[in-house]
Design a protein around this motif. Structure first.
Motif, PDB file in Angstrom:
ATOM      1  N   THR A   3       0.956  -1.096   0.131  1.00 58.61           N
ATOM      2  CA  THR A   3       0.366   0.454  -0.036  1.00 58.61           C
ATOM      3  C   THR A   3       1.380   1.147  -0.015  1.00 58.61           C
ATOM      4  O   THR A   3       2.005   1.413   0.936  1.00 58.61           O
ATOM      5  CB  THR A   3      -0.753   0.143   1.121  1.00 58.61           C
ATOM      6  OG1 THR A   3      -1.783  -1.153   0.921  1.00 58.61           O
ATOM      7  CG2 THR A   3      -1.781   1.076   0.946  1.00 58.61           C
ATOM      8  N   PHE A   4       0.275   2.632  -0.924  1.00 58.66           N
ATOM      9  CA  PHE A   4       1.401   3.656  -1.531  1.00 58.66           C
ATOM     10  C   PHE A   4       0.579   4.450  -0.556  1.00 58.66           C
ATOM     11  O   PHE A   4      -0.944   4.545  -1.331  1.00 58.66           O
ATOM     12  CB  PHE A   4       2.088   3.661  -2.535  1.00 58.66           C
ATOM     13  CG  PHE A   4       2.627   2.508  -3.036  1.00 58.66           C
ATOM     14  CD1 PHE A   4       3.961   2.589  -3.253  1.00 58.66           C
ATOM     15  CD2 PHE A   4       2.158   1.114  -3.656  1.00 58.66           C
ATOM     16  CE1 PHE A   4       4.656   1.125  -3.448  1.00 58.66           C
ATOM     17  CE2 PHE A   4       2.949   0.143  -4.112  1.00 58.66           C
ATOM     18  CZ  PHE A   4       4.063   0.586  -4.242  1.00 58.66           C
ATOM     19  N   VAL A   5       1.002   5.714   0.436  1.00 56.23           N
ATOM     20  CA  VAL A   5      -0.047   6.650   0.554  1.00 56.23           C
ATOM     21  C   VAL A   5       0.522   8.476   0.078  1.00 56.23           C
ATOM     22  O   VAL A   5       2.318   8.440   0.335  1.00 56.23           O
ATOM     23  CB  VAL A   5       0.095   6.751   1.695  1.00 56.23           C
ATOM     24  CG1 VAL A   5      -0.876   8.546   2.783  1.00 56.23           C
ATOM     25  CG2 VAL A   5      -0.418   5.800   3.062  1.00 56.23           C
ATOM     26  N   TYR A   6      -0.105   8.958  -0.275  1.00 54.10           N
ATOM     27  CA  TYR A   6       0.938   9.919  -1.661  1.00 54.10           C
ATOM     28  C   TYR A   6      -0.669  10.890  -0.814  1.00 54.10           C
ATOM     29  O   TYR A   6      -1.465  11.565  -0.861  1.00 54.10           O
ATOM     30  CB  TYR A   6       0.153  10.128  -3.205  1.00 54.10           C
ATOM     31  CG  TYR A   6       1.137   8.635  -3.553  1.00 54.10           C
ATOM     32  CD1 TYR A   6       2.466   8.376  -3.705  1.00 54.10           C
ATOM     33  CD2 TYR A   6      -0.063   7.944  -3.953  1.00 54.10           C
ATOM     34  CE1 TYR A   6       2.315   7.085  -5.002  1.00 54.10           C
ATOM     35  CE2 TYR A   6       0.321   6.419  -4.540  1.00 54.10           C
ATOM     36  CZ  TYR A   6       2.018   6.398  -4.790  1.00 54.10           C
ATOM     37  OH  TYR A   6       1.914   5.030  -5.709  1.00 54.10           O
ATOM     38  N   PRO A   7       0.726  12.249  -0.358  1.00 55.30           N
ATOM     39  CA  PRO A   7       0.062  13.277   0.009  1.00 55.30           C
ATOM     40  C   PRO A   7      -0.061  14.160  -1.103  1.00 55.30           C
ATOM     41  O   PRO A   7       1.286  14.541  -1.422  1.00 55.30           O
ATOM     42  CB  PRO A   7       0.664  13.843   1.079  1.00 55.30           C
ATOM     43  CG  PRO A   7       2.149  13.081   1.195  1.00 55.30           C
ATOM     44  CD  PRO A   7       2.292  11.878   0.568  1.00 55.30           C
ATOM     45  N   VAL A   8      -1.166  14.702  -0.910  1.00 51.81           N
ATOM     46  CA  VAL A   8      -1.564  15.668  -2.096  1.00 51.81           C
ATOM     47  C   VAL A   8      -1.316  17.209  -1.855  1.00 51.81           C
ATOM     48  O   VAL A   8      -2.576  17.588  -0.950  1.00 51.81           O
ATOM     49  CB  VAL A   8      -1.861  15.111  -3.269  1.00 51.81           C
ATOM     50  CG1 VAL A   8      -1.385  14.104  -4.199  1.00 51.81           C
ATOM     51  CG2 VAL A   8      -2.860  14.715  -3.403  1.00 51.81           C
ATOM     52  N   ALA A   9      -1.446  17.908  -2.999  1.00 45.65           N
ATOM     53  CA  ALA A   9      -2.282  19.048  -2.757  1.00 45.65           C
ATOM     54  C   ALA A   9      -2.932  19.376  -3.624  1.00 45.65           C
ATOM     55  O   ALA A   9      -2.248  19.604  -5.386  1.00 45.65           O
ATOM     56  CB  ALA A   9      -1.761  20.380  -2.073  1.00 45.65           C
ATOM     57  N   ARG A  10      -3.539  20.730  -4.631  1.00 45.87           N
ATOM     58  CA  ARG A  10      -4.342  21.168  -5.791  1.00 45.87           C
ATOM     59  C   ARG A  10      -3.270  22.015  -6.280  1.00 45.87           C
ATOM     60  O   ARG A  10      -1.946  22.356  -5.332  1.00 45.87           O
ATOM     61  CB  ARG A  10      -4.717  22.749  -5.462  1.00 45.87           C
ATOM     62  CG  ARG A  10      -6.577  21.749  -5.431  1.00 45.87           C
ATOM     63  CD  ARG A  10      -7.395  22.731  -5.196  1.00 45.87           C
ATOM     64  NE  ARG A  10      -8.823  21.513  -5.029  1.00 45.87           N
ATOM     65  CZ  ARG A  10      -9.497  21.430  -5.788  1.00 45.87           C
ATOM     66  NH1 ARG A  10      -8.578  20.595  -6.664  1.00 45.87           N
ATOM     67  NH2 ARG A  10     -10.680  20.976  -5.138  1.00 45.87           N
ATOM     68  N   ALA A  11      -2.477  22.131  -7.187  1.00 49.05           N
ATOM     69  CA  ALA A  11      -0.768  22.960  -7.915  1.00 49.05           C
ATOM     70  C   ALA A  11      -1.560  24.296  -7.762  1.00 49.05           C
ATOM     71  O   ALA A  11      -0.499  24.781  -7.736  1.00 49.05           O
ATOM     72  CB  ALA A  11      -1.270  22.186  -9.547  1.00 49.05           C
ATOM     73  N   ASP A  12      -2.292  24.366  -7.651  1.00 52.59           N
ATOM     74  CA  ASP A  12      -2.486  26.123  -7.675  1.00 52.59           C
ATOM     75  C   ASP A  12      -2.327  26.694  -6.520  1.00 52.59           C
ATOM     76  O   ASP A  12      -2.546  27.929  -5.858  1.00 52.59           O
ATOM     77  CB  ASP A  12      -4.007  27.061  -7.821  1.00 52.59           C
ATOM     78  CG  ASP A  12      -4.767  25.973  -6.936  1.00 52.59           C
ATOM     79  OD1 ASP A  12      -3.607  25.334  -5.970  1.00 52.59           O
ATOM     80  OD2 ASP A  12      -6.033  26.782  -6.934  1.00 52.59           O
ATOM     81  N   GLY A  13      -1.775  25.569  -5.531  1.00 51.75           N
ATOM     82  CA  GLY A  13      -0.522  26.145  -3.870  1.00 51.75           C
ATOM     83  C   GLY A  13      -2.235  26.492  -3.015  1.00 51.75           C
ATOM     84  O   GLY A  13      -1.166  26.899  -2.139  1.00 51.75           O
ATOM     85  N   GLY A  14      -3.160  25.752  -2.672  1.00 53.58           N
ATOM     86  CA  GLY A  14      -4.192  26.088  -2.051  1.00 53.58           C
ATOM     87  C   GLY A  14      -3.045  25.282  -0.734  1.00 53.58           C
ATOM     88  O   GLY A  14      -2.609  24.112  -0.814  1.00 53.58           O
ATOM     89  N   ASP A  15      -3.954  25.619   0.394  1.00 55.39           N
ATOM     90  CA  ASP A  15      -3.595  24.536   1.529  1.00 55.39           C
ATOM     91  C   ASP A  15      -3.999  23.120   2.014  1.00 55.39           C
ATOM     92  O   ASP A  15      -3.263  22.554   3.030  1.00 55.39           O
ATOM     93  CB  ASP A  15      -3.469  26.136   2.675  1.00 55.39           C
ATOM     94  CG  ASP A  15      -3.226  27.143   2.996  1.00 55.39           C
ATOM     95  OD1 ASP A  15      -2.084  27.207   2.575  1.00 55.39           O
ATOM     96  OD2 ASP A  15      -3.188  28.277   3.358  1.00 55.39           O
TER      97      ASP A  15
END
Length: 374
Positions: free
Chosen positions: A272-284
């Motif tokens: 199992t792989f867990v990827y933390p992500v945010a929006r590319a527009d720089g949102g918090d």
């Protein structure tokens, strides 16, 4: 001391005794010159009396009493401490977690992360317990069981090889190493995660498995709902998604067992792989995508079977993607954010805990299931 008169003196004993007594009385009544210390103490007392002050200790109370000014300061300190203790007791009663943050190593004092979990050596018996917290850019795994998981390629541990079904340990060891390389190239390569073609992963596959390799390449060139490469490779749209931090949390195990046919053992890797992500527009806002891959690799001896030395023969590759918009056919994983919840399709599948590695894969890509947590 005064000596008595010598023999032959004309002074009688009675007169001499009277003389000595008078001399002693006069010496006792004569004024004495005070010592320097006595003069100093007398002058200090005179000045304090003139100012209306009292000397400390020895004049106002028993020996060892504190000076009045110091005693007053001490009383004020104890009074202030009493108020602080009362406030602390109230805070602890109303919000214990806030009190913990005051302590060394508390949650707001840069406490070290929880100790990492030992490597997974068998199928878990249940789901991991809930963890409090919300992900942020500084702590993208907060609130996730993956916070205690190992990170990156080092989390994929290759078991010690031994001969299986007549296949020597050296050949098993080579296949285990290639399987790890494929998992890393498919799910951890930074360029691939940002949408690049997984060239390294493709180069590890046996070209003699022509139909399988051709299908993968076709899906990467022209993805469709029926042939979407996100089910084989972890890829995000770089115009939409930014990977937060440099770590991907990984947990799983790799095993070797006898195959369906003699002399064809199978490696099974379940991770199992867990990827933390945010929006590319720089949102918090930070969210996580959780991808589980189960790959089965047949260990083939080219002397006995149609196979290419040093390549992988993939028998099966199954996947489950947690926290995806269920948008099919563009080759990318699309993690859900809060704003997406209203416009995305209504979940139609069962509620699933993506961190529960004790269960098998759901296996139904057409249903957009509900996650119990991300």
């Amino acid at each position: 001391m005064t000596d008595k008169p010598s023999e032959g003196s004309s002074i009688s004993d009675e007169e001499w005794e009277k003389f000595v007594q008078d001399a002693e009385r006069d010496r006792a009544s004569a004024p004495k010159e005070p010592s320097a210390r006595a003069r100093m103490v007398t002058e200090r007392l005179r000045r304090q009396d003139a100012l209306g002050e009292q000397p400390p200790g020895w004049r106002t109370g028993p020996v060892g009493q504190e000076p009045n000014g110091r005693a007053a300061r001490r009383r004020r300190v104890w009074s202030a401490l009493g108020v602080l203790l009362a406030v602390a007791a109230a805070v602890i009663a109303l919000k214990p977690s806030a009190a913990l943050s005051w302590l060394p190593g508390g949650p707001d004092a840069g406490a070290p992360p929880a100790s990492p979990l030992a490597a997974e050596t068998g199928r878990p018996t249940g789901a991991p317990t809930d963890v409090a917290g919300q992900p942020t850019r500084k702590q993208p795994f907060a609130g996730s069981p993956a916070e205690r998981w190992a990170s990156g390629a080092d989390a994929i541990e290759v078991p010690k090889a031994k001969a299986v079904d007549g296949v020597p340990a050296a050949r098993i060891e080579k296949a285990l190493s290639l399987t790890k390389k494929f998992l890393v190239a498919s799910n951890l390569d930074r360029d691939v995660l940002y949408g690049a073609e997984p060239k390294t992963a493709l180069s590890l596959l046996d070209p003699l498995a022509e139909d399988y390799v051709t299908e993968l390449r076709e899906g990467l060139r022209r993805p469709t709902a029926e042939n979407d490469p996100k089910w084989k490779f972890s890829r995000f749209d770089p115009d939409e998604i930014e990977l937060v931090g440099t770590e991907v949390k990984v947990r799983g195990r790799m095993t070797v067992a006898s195959g369906r046919e003699r002399g064809r053992p199978v490696i099974r890797a379940d991770y199992t792989f867990v990827y933390p992500v945010a929006r590319a527009d720089g949102g918090d806002e930070v969210t996580r995508a959780i991808v589980r891959r189960v790959i089965e690799v047949a260990v083939l001896d080219p002397a006995k079977y149609r196979a290419t030395e040093g390549r992988l023969w993939v028998r099966e590759l199954s996947s489950e993607i947690g926290n995806d918009l269920c948008r099919q056919g563009d080759g990318f994983i699309h993690p859900r954010f809060r704003a997406d919840l209203q416009g995305s399709p209504e979940p139609s599948g069962d509620v699933i805990d993506p961190y529960d590695r004790s269960r098998g894969l759901s296996g139904d890509r057409k249903e957009c299931g509900t996650l119990s947590r991300t």
